[in-house]
Scaffold this motif. Structure first.
Motif, PDB file in Angstrom:
ATOM      1  N   SER A  20       0.804  -1.226   0.000  1.00  0.00           N
ATOM      2  CA  SER A  20       0.000   0.000   0.000  1.00  0.00           C
ATOM      3  C   SER A  20       0.835   1.272   0.000  1.00  0.00           C
ATOM      4  O   SER A  20       0.326   2.337  -0.322  1.00  0.00           O
ATOM      5  CB  SER A  20      -0.947   0.015   1.214  1.00  0.00           C
ATOM      6  OG  SER A  20      -0.213   0.053   2.424  1.00  0.00           O
ATOM      7  N   MET A  21       2.136   1.171   0.350  1.00  0.00           N
ATOM      8  CA  MET A  21       2.997   2.356   0.337  1.00  0.00           C
ATOM      9  C   MET A  21       3.890   2.418  -0.903  1.00  0.00           C
ATOM     10  O   MET A  21       4.709   3.314  -1.040  1.00  0.00           O
ATOM     11  CB  MET A  21       3.850   2.398   1.601  1.00  0.00           C
ATOM     12  CG  MET A  21       3.085   2.859   2.841  1.00  0.00           C
ATOM     13  SD  MET A  21       2.473   4.557   2.676  1.00  0.00           S
ATOM     14  CE  MET A  21       4.016   5.481   2.687  1.00  0.00           C
ATOM     15  N   GLY A  22       3.737   1.458  -1.805  1.00  0.00           N
ATOM     16  CA  GLY A  22       4.471   1.508  -3.065  1.00  0.00           C
ATOM     17  C   GLY A  22       5.979   1.507  -2.884  1.00  0.00           C
ATOM     18  O   GLY A  22       6.525   0.850  -2.000  1.00  0.00           O
ATOM     19  N   ALA A  23       6.659   2.289  -3.734  1.00  0.00           N
ATOM     20  CA  ALA A  23       8.119   2.318  -3.741  1.00  0.00           C
ATOM     21  C   ALA A  23       8.711   2.956  -2.489  1.00  0.00           C
ATOM     22  O   ALA A  23       9.868   2.718  -2.157  1.00  0.00           O
ATOM     23  CB  ALA A  23       8.613   3.064  -4.981  1.00  0.00           C
ATOM     24  N   ALA A  24       7.913   3.759  -1.779  1.00  0.00           N
ATOM     25  CA  ALA A  24       8.435   4.424  -0.578  1.00  0.00           C
ATOM     26  C   ALA A  24       8.716   3.430   0.538  1.00  0.00           C
ATOM     27  O   ALA A  24       9.673   3.592   1.300  1.00  0.00           O
ATOM     28  CB  ALA A  24       7.445   5.486  -0.103  1.00  0.00           C
ATOM     29  N   LEU A  25       7.859   2.402   0.654  1.00  0.00           N
ATOM     30  CA  LEU A  25       8.038   1.352   1.662  1.00  0.00           C
ATOM     31  C   LEU A  25       7.694   0.011   1.019  1.00  0.00           C
ATOM     32  O   LEU A  25       6.624  -0.561   1.283  1.00  0.00           O
ATOM     33  CB  LEU A  25       7.124   1.576   2.875  1.00  0.00           C
ATOM     34  CG  LEU A  25       7.597   2.466   4.011  1.00  0.00           C
ATOM     35  CD1 LEU A  25       6.569   2.475   5.134  1.00  0.00           C
ATOM     36  CD2 LEU A  25       8.951   2.026   4.546  1.00  0.00           C
ATOM     37  N   PRO A  26       8.552  -0.508   0.163  1.00  0.00           N
ATOM     38  CA  PRO A  26       8.231  -1.767  -0.501  1.00  0.00           C
ATOM     39  C   PRO A  26       8.185  -2.937   0.473  1.00  0.00           C
ATOM     40  O   PRO A  26       8.785  -2.888   1.555  1.00  0.00           O
ATOM     41  CB  PRO A  26       9.379  -1.934  -1.508  1.00  0.00           C
ATOM     42  CG  PRO A  26      10.482  -1.071  -0.998  1.00  0.00           C
ATOM     43  CD  PRO A  26       9.848   0.047  -0.246  1.00  0.00           C
ATOM     44  N   ALA A  27       7.458  -3.973   0.094  1.00  0.00           N
ATOM     45  CA  ALA A  27       7.371  -5.169   0.932  1.00  0.00           C
ATOM     46  C   ALA A  27       8.769  -5.712   1.205  1.00  0.00           C
ATOM     47  O   ALA A  27       9.626  -5.754   0.320  1.00  0.00           O
ATOM     48  CB  ALA A  27       6.516  -6.223   0.236  1.00  0.00           C
ATOM     49  N   GLY A  28       9.006  -6.090   2.454  1.00  0.00           N
ATOM     50  CA  GLY A  28      10.319  -6.602   2.855  1.00  0.00           C
ATOM     51  C   GLY A  28      11.241  -5.554   3.439  1.00  0.00           C
ATOM     52  O   GLY A  28      12.330  -5.886   3.930  1.00  0.00           O
ATOM     53  N   SER A  29      10.836  -4.287   3.416  1.00  0.00           N
ATOM     54  CA  SER A  29      11.683  -3.214   3.957  1.00  0.00           C
ATOM     55  C   SER A  29      11.819  -3.354   5.469  1.00  0.00           C
ATOM     56  O   SER A  29      10.874  -3.706   6.168  1.00  0.00           O
ATOM     57  CB  SER A  29      11.073  -1.844   3.643  1.00  0.00           C
ATOM     58  OG  SER A  29      10.950  -1.635   2.268  1.00  0.00           O
ATOM     59  N   ARG A  30      13.013  -3.051   5.963  1.00  0.00           N
ATOM     60  CA  ARG A  30      13.216  -2.966   7.413  1.00  0.00           C
ATOM     61  C   ARG A  30      12.813  -1.560   7.854  1.00  0.00           C
ATOM     62  O   ARG A  30      13.227  -0.576   7.251  1.00  0.00           O
ATOM     63  CB  ARG A  30      14.686  -3.205   7.778  1.00  0.00           C
ATOM     64  CG  ARG A  30      15.186  -4.599   7.480  1.00  0.00           C
ATOM     65  CD  ARG A  30      16.604  -4.815   7.984  1.00  0.00           C
ATOM     66  NE  ARG A  30      17.516  -3.789   7.493  1.00  0.00           N
ATOM     67  CZ  ARG A  30      18.124  -2.887   8.264  1.00  0.00           C
ATOM     68  NH1 ARG A  30      17.924  -2.864   9.571  1.00  0.00           N
ATOM     69  NH2 ARG A  30      18.953  -1.998   7.737  1.00  0.00           N
ATOM     70  N   ILE A  31      12.019  -1.480   8.888  1.00  0.00           N
ATOM     71  CA  ILE A  31      11.604  -0.167   9.387  1.00  0.00           C
ATOM     72  C   ILE A  31      11.812  -0.072  10.885  1.00  0.00           C
ATOM     73  O   ILE A  31      11.901  -1.082  11.585  1.00  0.00           O
ATOM     74  CB  ILE A  31      10.123   0.142   9.058  1.00  0.00           C
ATOM     75  CG1 ILE A  31       9.194  -0.858   9.738  1.00  0.00           C
ATOM     76  CG2 ILE A  31       9.900   0.189   7.562  1.00  0.00           C
ATOM     77  CD1 ILE A  31       7.726  -0.448   9.668  1.00  0.00           C
ATOM     78  N   ARG A  32      11.893   1.168  11.337  1.00  0.00           N
ATOM     79  CA  ARG A  32      11.970   1.458  12.766  1.00  0.00           C
ATOM     80  C   ARG A  32      10.857   2.448  13.102  1.00  0.00           C
ATOM     81  O   ARG A  32      10.732   3.495  12.471  1.00  0.00           O
ATOM     82  CB  ARG A  32      13.338   2.057  13.117  1.00  0.00           C
ATOM     83  CG  ARG A  32      13.465   2.429  14.587  1.00  0.00           C
ATOM     84  CD  ARG A  32      14.904   2.776  14.943  1.00  0.00           C
ATOM     85  NE  ARG A  32      15.366   4.001  14.290  1.00  0.00           N
ATOM     86  CZ  ARG A  32      16.583   4.509  14.463  1.00  0.00           C
ATOM     87  NH1 ARG A  32      17.467   3.865  15.221  1.00  0.00           N
ATOM     88  NH2 ARG A  32      16.926   5.630  13.863  1.00  0.00           N
ATOM     89  N   ILE A  33      10.047   2.095  14.080  1.00  0.00           N
ATOM     90  CA  ILE A  33       8.963   2.968  14.536  1.00  0.00           C
ATOM     91  C   ILE A  33       9.421   3.629  15.831  1.00  0.00           C
ATOM     92  O   ILE A  33       9.750   2.951  16.803  1.00  0.00           O
ATOM     93  CB  ILE A  33       7.666   2.166  14.792  1.00  0.00           C
ATOM     94  CG1 ILE A  33       7.287   1.358  13.555  1.00  0.00           C
ATOM     95  CG2 ILE A  33       6.533   3.101  15.192  1.00  0.00           C
ATOM     96  CD1 ILE A  33       6.181   0.348  13.814  1.00  0.00           C
ATOM     97  N   ARG A  34       9.454   4.954  15.817  1.00  0.00           N
ATOM     98  CA  ARG A  34       9.925   5.716  16.982  1.00  0.00           C
ATOM     99  C   ARG A  34       8.751   6.496  17.560  1.00  0.00           C
ATOM    100  O   ARG A  34       8.161   7.345  16.888  1.00  0.00           O
ATOM    101  CB  ARG A  34      11.041   6.689  16.579  1.00  0.00           C
ATOM    102  CG  ARG A  34      12.272   6.000  16.033  1.00  0.00           C
ATOM    103  CD  ARG A  34      13.298   7.015  15.558  1.00  0.00           C
ATOM    104  NE  ARG A  34      13.782   7.829  16.653  1.00  0.00           N
ATOM    105  CZ  ARG A  34      14.830   7.512  17.417  1.00  0.00           C
ATOM    106  NH1 ARG A  34      15.495   6.392  17.195  1.00  0.00           N
ATOM    107  NH2 ARG A  34      15.224   8.312  18.378  1.00  0.00           N
ATOM    108  N   SER A  35       8.432   6.200  18.806  1.00  0.00           N
ATOM    109  CA  SER A  35       7.320   6.911  19.445  1.00  0.00           C
ATOM    110  C   SER A  35       7.756   8.329  19.800  1.00  0.00           C
ATOM    111  O   SER A  35       8.946   8.621  19.922  1.00  0.00           O
ATOM    112  CB  SER A  35       6.862   6.174  20.702  1.00  0.00           C
ATOM    113  OG  SER A  35       7.901   6.131  21.658  1.00  0.00           O
ATOM    114  N   GLY A  36       6.785   9.203  19.948  1.00  0.00           N
ATOM    115  CA  GLY A  36       7.087  10.587  20.278  1.00  0.00           C
ATOM    116  C   GLY A  36       5.833  11.416  20.373  1.00  0.00           C
ATOM    117  O   GLY A  36       4.713  10.903  20.227  1.00  0.00           O
TER     118      GLY A  36
END
Length: 206
Positions: free
Chosen positions: A57-73
């Motif tokens: 659903s995020m296309g090329a910006a966040l392709p499937a398999g991407s490693r991400i970090r969620i930072r609360s704030g």
């Protein structure tokens, strides 16, 4: 089960690693403890969660398999165009902020949308937001998610869906949520029914 990357320890920051995190993908039946941990993290500053993206659903910006970090704030740090992770029922979703409520009843709500989606998400209450999303590189760095590269015709439709949802949200947040949920079910219903039919046929023939 979705793949999961254990969070690295970040000096001076508490980390949380709920099992089987599913971001920006189909419905995920999370455990009560996992969702409680996410909700606790969304209310605290300084926490991080690492995960792997599933879905497109995020296309090329966040392709499937991407490693991400969620930072609360704090919600004060979220800007238009930022990608955030939030709780949507039994799912964790990573989508881009398209608008923020301005009127008194709408002030605690955001409107988010996946770059590849035609329509925006139901309004998101700020208390459901876990934090901002960064994407990992092969060099081990963490960077903000790049700008949307959706084609112009998809952006044209998206802009109008967002404008309609903003108008509803400013006037009546509960009504905006109900309307957007109905639209979502109308949009997803045929594909869900088709998938269920295929599973039924496979089970019958097997």
């Amino acid at each position: 089960m979705p793949s999961h990357e254990k969070a690295d320890n970040v000096p001076g920051e508490p980390t949380s690693s709920p099992t089987d995190i599913l971001v920006s993908g189909p419905a995920w039946k999370a455990g009560i403890e996992d969702l409680a941990r996410f909700r606790a993290l969304s209310r605290k500053g300084g926490g991080t969660v690492h995960s792997i993206v599933q879905g497109t659903s995020m296309g090329a910006a966040l392709p499937a398999g991407s490693r991400i970090r969620i930072r609360s704030g704090s919600s004060d740090s979220w800007k238009m165009g930022d990608v955030i992770a939030f709780l949507a029922g039994s799912r964790v979703v990573a989508h881009r902020i398209a608008a923020r409520g301005r009127s008194r009843p709408a002030r605690e709500f955001l409107i988010a949308q996946g770059d590849e989606n035609w329509l925006c998400d139901p309004p998101v209450h700020c208390s459901a937001v876990i934090g901002s999303v960064e994407i990992g590189t092969v060099d081990g760095e963490w960077l903000p998610v790049a700008a949307s590269k959706a084609p112009w015709y998809k952006r044209w439709v998206a802009d109008r869906s967002q404008a309609a949802m903003r108008g509803l949200l400013e006037a009546n947040p509960p009504l905006a949520i109900r309307v957007s949920q109905v639209v979502s079910w109308m949009r997803m219903g045929p594909s869900i029914a088709f998938s269920a039919g295929r599973r039924f046929i496979r089970n019958v023939w097997n």
